[in-house]
Design a protein around this motif. Structure first.
Motif, PDB file in Angstrom:
ATOM      1  N   VAL A  92       0.850  -1.181   0.000  1.00 57.81           N
ATOM      2  CA  VAL A  92       0.000   0.000   0.000  1.00 57.81           C
ATOM      3  C   VAL A  92       0.888   1.233   0.000  1.00 57.81           C
ATOM      4  O   VAL A  92       1.835   1.333   0.782  1.00 57.81           O
ATOM      5  CB  VAL A  92      -0.933   0.031   1.229  1.00 57.81           C
ATOM      6  N   SER A  93       0.579   2.150  -0.912  1.00 57.78           N
ATOM      7  CA  SER A  93       1.321   3.403  -0.994  1.00 57.78           C
ATOM      8  C   SER A  93       0.370   4.568  -0.778  1.00 57.78           C
ATOM      9  O   SER A  93      -0.771   4.543  -1.241  1.00 57.78           O
ATOM     10  CB  SER A  93       2.000   3.527  -2.362  1.00 57.78           C
ATOM     11  N   ALA A  94       0.849   5.586  -0.078  1.00 57.28           N
ATOM     12  CA  ALA A  94       0.071   6.811   0.132  1.00 57.28           C
ATOM     13  C   ALA A  94       0.885   7.989  -0.376  1.00 57.28           C
ATOM     14  O   ALA A  94       1.991   8.255   0.116  1.00 57.28           O
ATOM     15  CB  ALA A  94      -0.267   7.000   1.613  1.00 57.28           C
ATOM     16  N   THR A  95       0.348   8.667  -1.377  1.00 55.10           N
ATOM     17  CA  THR A  95       0.985   9.876  -1.904  1.00 55.10           C
ATOM     18  C   THR A  95       0.297  11.078  -1.285  1.00 55.10           C
ATOM     19  O   THR A  95      -0.908  11.281  -1.468  1.00 55.10           O
ATOM     20  CB  THR A  95       0.865   9.941  -3.431  1.00 55.10           C
ATOM     21  N   ALA A  96       1.049  11.861  -0.521  1.00 55.24           N
ATOM     22  CA  ALA A  96       0.504  13.046   0.143  1.00 55.24           C
ATOM     23  C   ALA A  96       0.735  14.262  -0.745  1.00 55.24           C
ATOM     24  O   ALA A  96       1.854  14.500  -1.227  1.00 55.24           O
ATOM     25  CB  ALA A  96       1.166  13.256   1.496  1.00 55.24           C
ATOM     26  N   VAL A  97      -0.335  15.027  -0.969  1.00 55.23           N
ATOM     27  CA  VAL A  97      -0.277  16.180  -1.859  1.00 55.23           C
ATOM     28  C   VAL A  97      -0.776  17.425  -1.116  1.00 55.23           C
ATOM     29  O   VAL A  97      -1.984  17.607  -0.939  1.00 55.23           O
ATOM     30  CB  VAL A  97      -1.131  15.958  -3.124  1.00 55.23           C
ATOM     31  N   PRO A  98       0.131  18.283  -0.648  1.00 55.56           N
ATOM     32  CA  PRO A  98      -0.315  19.521   0.002  1.00 55.56           C
ATOM     33  C   PRO A  98      -1.122  20.373  -0.971  1.00 55.56           C
ATOM     34  O   PRO A  98      -0.816  20.436  -2.164  1.00 55.56           O
ATOM     35  CB  PRO A  98       0.997  20.214   0.387  1.00 55.56           C
ATOM     36  N   ARG A  99      -2.128  21.032  -0.484  1.00 54.39           N
ATOM     37  CA  ARG A  99      -2.978  21.847  -1.344  1.00 54.39           C
ATOM     38  C   ARG A  99      -2.309  23.186  -1.645  1.00 54.39           C
ATOM     39  O   ARG A  99      -1.400  23.612  -0.923  1.00 54.39           O
ATOM     40  CB  ARG A  99      -4.344  22.034  -0.678  1.00 54.39           C
ATOM     41  N   PRO A 100      -2.729  23.859  -2.721  1.00 50.87           N
ATOM     42  CA  PRO A 100      -2.112  25.136  -3.104  1.00 50.87           C
ATOM     43  C   PRO A 100      -2.102  26.131  -1.956  1.00 50.87           C
ATOM     44  O   PRO A 100      -3.065  26.250  -1.205  1.00 50.87           O
ATOM     45  CB  PRO A 100      -3.011  25.615  -4.256  1.00 50.87           C
ATOM     46  N   GLY A 101      -0.992  26.832  -1.818  1.00 51.02           N
ATOM     47  CA  GLY A 101      -0.860  27.825  -0.768  1.00 51.02           C
ATOM     48  C   GLY A 101      -0.335  27.274   0.536  1.00 51.02           C
ATOM     49  O   GLY A 101      -0.100  28.030   1.489  1.00 51.02           O
ATOM     50  N   HIS A 137       5.274  19.572  -2.174  1.00 51.88           N
ATOM     51  CA  HIS A 137       5.201  18.789  -3.404  1.00 51.88           C
ATOM     52  C   HIS A 137       4.728  17.381  -3.047  1.00 51.88           C
ATOM     53  O   HIS A 137       4.720  17.007  -1.872  1.00 51.88           O
ATOM     54  CB  HIS A 137       6.561  18.743  -4.103  1.00 51.88           C
ATOM     55  N   PRO A 138       4.305  16.596  -4.012  1.00 50.86           N
ATOM     56  CA  PRO A 138       3.844  15.237  -3.711  1.00 50.86           C
ATOM     57  C   PRO A 138       4.984  14.373  -3.160  1.00 50.86           C
ATOM     58  O   PRO A 138       6.081  14.340  -3.715  1.00 50.86           O
ATOM     59  CB  PRO A 138       3.373  14.706  -5.069  1.00 50.86           C
ATOM     60  N   ILE A 139       4.718  13.689  -2.053  1.00 44.25           N
ATOM     61  CA  ILE A 139       5.665  12.723  -1.489  1.00 44.25           C
ATOM     62  C   ILE A 139       4.905  11.433  -1.225  1.00 44.25           C
ATOM     63  O   ILE A 139       3.706  11.454  -0.948  1.00 44.25           O
ATOM     64  CB  ILE A 139       6.313  13.235  -0.176  1.00 44.25           C
ATOM     65  N   ALA A 140       5.576  10.291  -1.329  1.00 47.79           N
ATOM     66  CA  ALA A 140       4.898   9.009  -1.190  1.00 47.79           C
ATOM     67  C   ALA A 140       5.645   8.105  -0.221  1.00 47.79           C
ATOM     68  O   ALA A 140       6.879   8.031  -0.241  1.00 47.79           O
ATOM     69  CB  ALA A 140       4.753   8.326  -2.549  1.00 47.79           C
ATOM     70  N   ALA A 141       4.886   7.425   0.629  1.00 45.74           N
ATOM     71  CA  ALA A 141       5.426   6.426   1.552  1.00 45.74           C
ATOM     72  C   ALA A 141       4.661   5.129   1.331  1.00 45.74           C
ATOM     73  O   ALA A 141       3.505   5.146   0.917  1.00 45.74           O
ATOM     74  CB  ALA A 141       5.288   6.896   3.002  1.00 45.74           C
ATOM     75  N   TRP A 142       5.311   4.000   1.615  1.00 45.65           N
ATOM     76  CA  TRP A 142       4.666   2.714   1.397  1.00 45.65           C
ATOM     77  C   TRP A 142       4.835   1.785   2.580  1.00 45.65           C
ATOM     78  O   TRP A 142       5.694   1.980   3.435  1.00 45.65           O
ATOM     79  CB  TRP A 142       5.191   2.060   0.120  1.00 45.65           C
ATOM     80  N   ALA A 143       4.001   0.752   2.616  1.00 44.94           N
ATOM     81  CA  ALA A 143       4.050  -0.270   3.659  1.00 44.94           C
ATOM     82  C   ALA A 143       3.628  -1.597   3.033  1.00 44.94           C
ATOM     83  O   ALA A 143       3.029  -1.628   1.954  1.00 44.94           O
ATOM     84  CB  ALA A 143       3.137   0.088   4.822  1.00 44.94           C
ATOM     85  N   SER A 144       3.947  -2.692   3.712  1.00 39.32           N
ATOM     86  CA  SER A 144       3.643  -3.996   3.132  1.00 39.32           C
ATOM     87  C   SER A 144       3.236  -5.015   4.193  1.00 39.32           C
ATOM     88  O   SER A 144       3.557  -4.880   5.371  1.00 39.32           O
ATOM     89  CB  SER A 144       4.855  -4.528   2.354  1.00 39.32           C
ATOM     90  N   ARG A 145       2.501  -6.034   3.726  1.00 40.44           N
ATOM     91  CA  ARG A 145       2.262  -7.274   4.475  1.00 40.44           C
ATOM     92  C   ARG A 145       2.794  -8.388   3.581  1.00 40.44           C
ATOM     93  O   ARG A 145       2.272  -8.633   2.505  1.00 40.44           O
ATOM     94  CB  ARG A 145       0.777  -7.481   4.736  1.00 40.44           C
ATOM     95  N   GLU A 146       3.871  -9.052   4.025  1.00 41.53           N
ATOM     96  CA  GLU A 146       4.502 -10.073   3.212  1.00 41.53           C
ATOM     97  C   GLU A 146       4.366 -11.439   3.862  1.00 41.53           C
ATOM     98  O   GLU A 146       4.201 -11.567   5.078  1.00 41.53           O
ATOM     99  CB  GLU A 146       5.980  -9.732   2.991  1.00 41.53           C
ATOM    100  N   THR A 147       4.449 -12.479   3.024  1.00 45.01           N
ATOM    101  CA  THR A 147       4.330 -13.859   3.489  1.00 45.01           C
ATOM    102  C   THR A 147       5.497 -14.668   2.922  1.00 45.01           C
ATOM    103  O   THR A 147       6.296 -14.174   2.138  1.00 45.01           O
ATOM    104  CB  THR A 147       3.001 -14.481   3.026  1.00 45.01           C
ATOM    105  N   GLY A 148       5.555 -15.937   3.320  1.00 46.06           N
ATOM    106  CA  GLY A 148       6.527 -16.839   2.719  1.00 46.06           C
ATOM    107  C   GLY A 148       7.811 -17.015   3.486  1.00 46.06           C
ATOM    108  O   GLY A 148       8.773 -17.569   2.955  1.00 46.06           O
ATOM    109  N   GLY A 149       7.871 -16.607   4.715  1.00 48.40           N
ATOM    110  CA  GLY A 149       9.087 -16.797   5.501  1.00 48.40           C
ATOM    111  C   GLY A 149       8.834 -16.568   6.974  1.00 48.40           C
ATOM    112  O   GLY A 149       7.927 -15.823   7.361  1.00 48.40           O
TER     113      GLY A 149
END
Length: 467
Positions: A92-101, A137-149
């Protein structure tokens, strides 16, 4: 607004009203370009608007393969729901976009995590900050749920929660930021990975610089409208406060190298410490690496450190920039020029040159038990390579010379979206009016009004192209 008397003259009123409406939207976009304002972020056209919940009980679901639009206030902590099986990896990624001004500080940012029903954090949580540019400006952070180990938590079927938090200090400005959320699902492998450690040996030397004549290519205004690039030298223009998006297809076994050059200018000589930032995101919009450069009007160059070849096993690395190179697919180059450049050097636009190299022979990727969502998330289809060669922005040709630029088209879509309720109602109402009036006058509805000519494109009306 005073009342107007409208008379019917065949189909002219419909055409005039529609043209006026479109001209209003195009004029706003054109004025923004003329004023040197940053192009607004281009959200995915198919994004579903959802509201983040302040508790897990009311959290709305995010389906794999889909994109969502939301918003977050200062110091807020929002929850969204995931329904996951016991074998697939979820990103899952979330791109944060501050509004004008909006103003931002170094520490302002966004954090994303995936948690289970007992508030336990799953595989990976990410944070993004505006950093030294202190420029919205737009910045993006991500997170994960992984399996297999055995090293992974949260490997059972069930309900999980995406937690998006807005970070900052007590002095951080108030006001909402917009969010673009994406959920990508990666199926399990048909057989267990042969190695559970990242490759330790790979070519970490910087290649020779690319030579040749550059080609013009307009960057997109968001992940969804990123302009495709292949190996080569590409030129664009960038204004203070603007963020440009490009995507580069990189297959399994290939290495990506990228350099951003900011051209010289005679319009100022004051120094901006971190003026240009180039960030690299992987196919799930996960942050991989970035590089910055100061600027004083003299030409500057910033190059990403050499990255490992794309490999499934990279995910086992402790180094985030290596771990991020775990998928084949479109890797995003996101270029931002600090808004401070306008005050110290000039309004621009300034010349931007991108040198992109994709080295190595593509090899066969891992065998999955099913398809990812979206289906093309980790693939480099032939069409993508052709698109990169031809140059498109969000699926439309980026001609650079005679066509609409990616930023312009994205801007028009955004401005139009802002007034879509009124515009749709007006055009729909006038359309019905057209049919009724023609029937009353004995004119077949399918017969076109010969006086109605196609509305010219924005640049044919004198609106700027954004270059």
């Amino acid at each position: 607004m005073g009342r107007r008397t409208v008379r019917w003259y065949g189909g002219r009123v419909l055409v005039a009203a529609a043209a006026a409406l479109c001209a209003t939207f195009a004029g706003a976009a054109g004025q923004a370009a003329a004023d040197g304002l940053p192009t607004p972020y281009a959200f995915a056209q198919d994004a579903t608007t959802v509201k983040g919940a302040t508790d897990t009980t009311d959290a709305v679901p995010l389906e794999p393969g889909k994109t969502y639009k939301s918003s977050i206030g200062r110091d807020a902590k929002l929850y969204y729901r995931l329904e996951l099986d016991a074998t697939s990896n979820a990103y899952v990624s979330a791109t944060a976009v501050p509004r004008p001004g909006t103003t931002v500080s170094y520490s302002d940012g966004v954090k994303v995590s995936v948690q289970d029903a007992n508030s336990r954090h799953c595989s990976f949580s990410g944070t993004a900050h505006f950093g030294a540019t202190q420029s919205p400006h737009p910045i993006a952070a991500w997170a994960s749920r992984e399996t297999g180990g055995d090293q992974y938590a949260c490997q059972t079927l069930g309900t999980y929660y995406v937690v998006v938090e807005r970070s900052g200090t007590a002095d951080s400005p108030s006001g909402d930021w917009d969010l673009e959320l994406s959920h990508v699902s990666e199926p399990a492998l048909k057989k267990a990975a042969g190695s559970t450690s990242a490759p330790e040996v790979w070519n970490s030397a910087s290649p020779d610089a690319l030579a040749g004549n550059p080609k013009r290519r307009r960057g997109g205004a968001g992940f969804a409208t990123a302009s495709s690039l292949r190996q080569g030298i590409w030129q664009d223009g960038i204004s203070p406060g603007q963020t440009l998006f490009y995507k580069v297809p990189v297959d399994w076994g290939q290495q990506l190298y990228a350099t951003a050059d900011l051209g010289s200018s005679s319009r100022g000589n004051r120094y901006v410490g971190t003026a240009l930032v180039m960030s690299l995101y992987n196919p799930v919009r996960g942050f991989v690496d970035d590089v910055g450069s100061g600027y004083d009007g003299s030409q500057r160059s910033a190059a990403l450190d050499p990255l490992p070849p794309v490999a499934y096993e990279n995910r086992y690395a402790l180094n985030d920039r290596v771990s991020g190179m775990r998928f084949a697919g479109s890797y995003y180059l996101v270029i931002h020029l600090s808004a401070q450049v306008a005050d110290k050097i000039g309004d621009g636009p300034f010349g931007l040159t991108l040198r992109v190299r994709v080295a190595g022979t593509a090899r066969t990727g891992p065998a999955y038990t099913g398809r990812p969502e979206p289906r093309d998330a980790f693939a480099v289809p032939a069409g993508d390579s052709d698109e990169a060669a031809d140059g498109t922005v969000g699926g439309a040709a980026a001609t650079g010379g005679g066509g609409s630029s990616g930023s312009d088209s994205s801007t028009l879509r955004l401005v139009a979206a802002g007034g879509i309720g009124t515009g749709s109602a007006l055009v729909l109402g006038l359309g019905v009016w057209t049919v009724v009036a023609r029937r009353r006058a004995g004119v077949p509805p399918e017969e076109a009004d010969t006086a109605s000519a196609p509305m010219p494109a924005p640049w044919e009306r004198g609106a700027p192209r954004g270059w």
